[in-house]
Design a protein around this motif. Structure first.
Motif, PDB file in Angstrom:
ATOM      1  N   PRO A   6       0.842  -1.208   0.000  1.00 46.46           N
ATOM      2  CA  PRO A   6       0.000   0.000   0.000  1.00 46.46           C
ATOM      3  C   PRO A   6       0.869   1.247   0.000  1.00 46.46           C
ATOM      4  N   GLY A   7       0.436   2.252  -0.749  1.00 41.42           N
ATOM      5  CA  GLY A   7       1.183   3.500  -0.795  1.00 41.42           C
ATOM      6  C   GLY A   7       2.247   3.569  -1.863  1.00 41.42           C
ATOM      7  N   THR A   8       2.452   2.484  -2.627  1.00 38.93           N
ATOM      8  CA  THR A   8       3.450   2.506  -3.696  1.00 38.93           C
ATOM      9  C   THR A   8       3.039   3.523  -4.762  1.00 38.93           C
ATOM     10  N   PRO A   9       3.935   4.437  -5.182  1.00 33.36           N
ATOM     11  CA  PRO A   9       3.588   5.417  -6.212  1.00 33.36           C
ATOM     12  C   PRO A   9       3.280   4.757  -7.557  1.00 33.36           C
ATOM     13  N   VAL A  10       2.310   5.324  -8.252  1.00 35.10           N
ATOM     14  CA  VAL A  10       1.907   4.835  -9.577  1.00 35.10           C
ATOM     15  C   VAL A  10       1.910   6.021 -10.533  1.00 35.10           C
ATOM     16  N   THR A  11       2.571   5.871 -11.675  1.00 31.70           N
ATOM     17  CA  THR A  11       2.620   6.968 -12.641  1.00 31.70           C
ATOM     18  C   THR A  11       1.331   7.026 -13.455  1.00 31.70           C
ATOM     19  N   ALA A  12       1.196   8.095 -14.242  1.00 28.92           N
ATOM     20  CA  ALA A  12       0.028   8.248 -15.111  1.00 28.92           C
ATOM     21  C   ALA A  12       0.012   7.203 -16.222  1.00 28.92           C
ATOM     22  N   GLY A  13       1.189   6.694 -16.598  1.00 30.49           N
ATOM     23  CA  GLY A  13       1.256   5.679 -17.644  1.00 30.49           C
ATOM     24  C   GLY A  13       1.054   6.260 -19.029  1.00 30.49           C
TER      25      GLY A  13
END
Length: 495
Positions: free
Chosen positions: A232-239
């Motif tokens: 939980p909390g791992t950053p995710v880019t816009a892709g």
């Protein structure tokens, strides 16, 4: 150790990779799925099963195979086929199958109507692109007119990557590169959503929030963490779209760099110095603010070789058919003993944008073999590719270097034939992992773990030419174009 994770949803397969910040691959995983064709001219995926289901499966496989602590994964990025059109309700649940990119031509009437109403010149000036089967705006209008109950329930229109990011983070976002395909709802000058060209398509608040591909969209929610195994909390880019991630993976970074992706379709991306707008090709802001890209794509490429295997080579084991077919085709001389194929088995995208174009095998006689026909198929795809590269040349956009990527690069005949027919040298990089590798780099870039130029360390590109022109196909190419001109009216009548 720190890692980043990239997962890409392709037309027929999902691939994922776990990479450390030096670019070393620690695990790879994949899972296949099908493209649904419920009726001619349509193309769909199941978002729950093919997009989110594949993401979860591949993510868990990477974690299991690598035995990496999820807490050591510092960022995640995903890409997917696109641009797609998926309506979701207020809870983010899909209301129908995802409508795929330019291979889906269901909104032909809406493309024609909007073009006539707004004017092609105005659309190109504002949106950077003519309306084609690649455009999402007409497909939303198709939804409104043909599925009013679903349209009424729609809270947001997502694309494939947006759907994955929404499932991971709860955020509804889209990158500018993908958004440029939502014509006539995206203005390339202001880089914002607009409705003054056509205010009857969709309220703008139902479109995702715009971001650049190296921006963090959000963080993995507890629900998504439970499903995927991520922390939980791992950053995710816009892709972004798969082809753009693949271009990034092989170092397409400077103006004049061109990627040619050999996949289910041939897809081409050129990093341009400035905006190039022409109805025959596509334009979009590149992944990073202030940069530009020109794109082109065929409608059938790898899909045509799969069709050939499944229909003409049924006696062969599907798992080992392509090497056999390649050997048979290698025994046929360049020009396939006089056979010529038009590869328009799903209509055609660039540069002709004709969903009614049909495939054709011209010149058959009783001496021809299956090897001749397979070679003609490969050459037909290459002629279609040259039609695109000639268009770029007419626009003053010939590549300074061409980087070839994708599964089709393993087909030596296809790779060489493309150089022979286009007359262009091609470089195949050391690592051809694919779009998922570009996603992992994009994730590392988003958190500051790498710099843009570090892709040359992740995936070294020397200037050794992998494929150079060896034959003169100019006469055959001229015949190819004449055949198209002669048959397009017949194709329209048949269609």
């Amino acid at each position: 150790m720190a890692y980043t994770l990239g997962i890409d949803i392709g037309t027929y397969e999902t691939k994922g990779v776990l990479v450390d910040t030096a670019g070393k691959v620690h695990a790879q995983a994949s899972r296949g799925h099908q493209m649904l064709v419920p009726q001619p001219g349509w193309a769909e995926h199941r978002p729950e099963e093919d997009w989110w289901g594949d993401f979860v499966f591949v993510c868990r496989a990477l974690l299991q195979d690598s035995r990496v602590d999820p807490a050591e994964i510092k960022a995640v990025a995903c890409s997917a086929i696109g641009p797609c059109m998926l309506p979701v309700n207020a809870s983010g649940a899909p209301l129908m199958n995802g409508v795929l990119y330019g291979v889906d031509g269901r909104a032909e009437a809406e493309v024609r109507e909007l073009t006539n109403r707004v004017g092609e010149d105005e659309i190109i000036a504002r949106c950077g692109n003519a309306l084609t089967s690649q455009s999402v705006g007409p497909k939303i209008l198709w939804l409104k007119r043909n599925c009013p109950e679903l349209y009424a329930e729609t809270a947001h229109i997502l694309t494939s990557t947006s759907f994955l990011v929404q499932r991971l983070t709860g955020e509804v976002v889209i990158d500018h590169y993908t958004a440029a395909n939502f014509s006539p709802l995206y203005d390339v000058k202001t880089q914002s959503w607009v409705d003054d060209l056509a205010d009857d398509i969709l309220p703008l608040d139902k479109l995702p929030r715009l971001l650049w591909s190296d921006e963090i969209a959000g963080h993995v929610t507890p629900t998504a963490a439970k499903a995927t195994g991520l922390a939980p909390g791992t950053p995710v880019t816009a892709g972004t779209i798969d082809a753009a991630a693949e271009a990034l993976s092989v170092g397409v970074d400077q103006p004049g760099d061109m990627m040619m992706m050999y996949g289910s379709t041939i897809f081409i991306i050129l990093r341009a110095q400035s905006q190039v707008s022409d109805p025959r090709i596509w334009y979009a802001p590149w992944l990073f603010e202030g940069e530009h890209a020109s794109m082109a794509g065929l409608a059938t490429s790898g899909t045509l070789t799969h069709w050939f295997r499944d229909q003409i080579a049924r006696d062969l084991d599907p798992a080992r058919a392509f090497p056999t077919l390649a050997n048979e085709a290698a025994a046929s001389p360049p020009g396939a003993n006089g056979l010529l194929m038009l590869p328009y088995f799903s209509g055609e995208r660039t540069p002709i944008h004709d969903i009614h174009a049909k495939g054709m095998l011209f010149g058959l006689n009783l001496t021809h073999t299956r090897g001749d026909m397979y070679r003609a198929s490969i050459e037909g795809i290459a002629h279609g590719t040259r039609h695109v590269t000639d268009t770029f040349a007419e626009l003053g956009q010939s590549p300074k270097r061409l980087l070839a990527v994708g599964g089709g690069t393993k087909n030596a005949l296809w790779l060489q034939t493309t150089s022979d027919i286009t007359g262009i040298d091609q470089i195949v990089c050391e690592k051809t992992v694919g779009a998922s590798y570009g996603d992992a780099f994009l994730a590392a870039l988003a958190i500051g773990a790498v710099r843009r130029q570090d892709i040359s360390k992740w995936n070294p590109t020397d200037r050794t030419i992998t494929a150079s022109p060896t034959a003169d196909y100019d006469t055959a190419h001229a015949l190819f174009l004449r055949l198209y001109e002669q048959t397009k009216d017949i194709a329209r009548d048949i269609g």
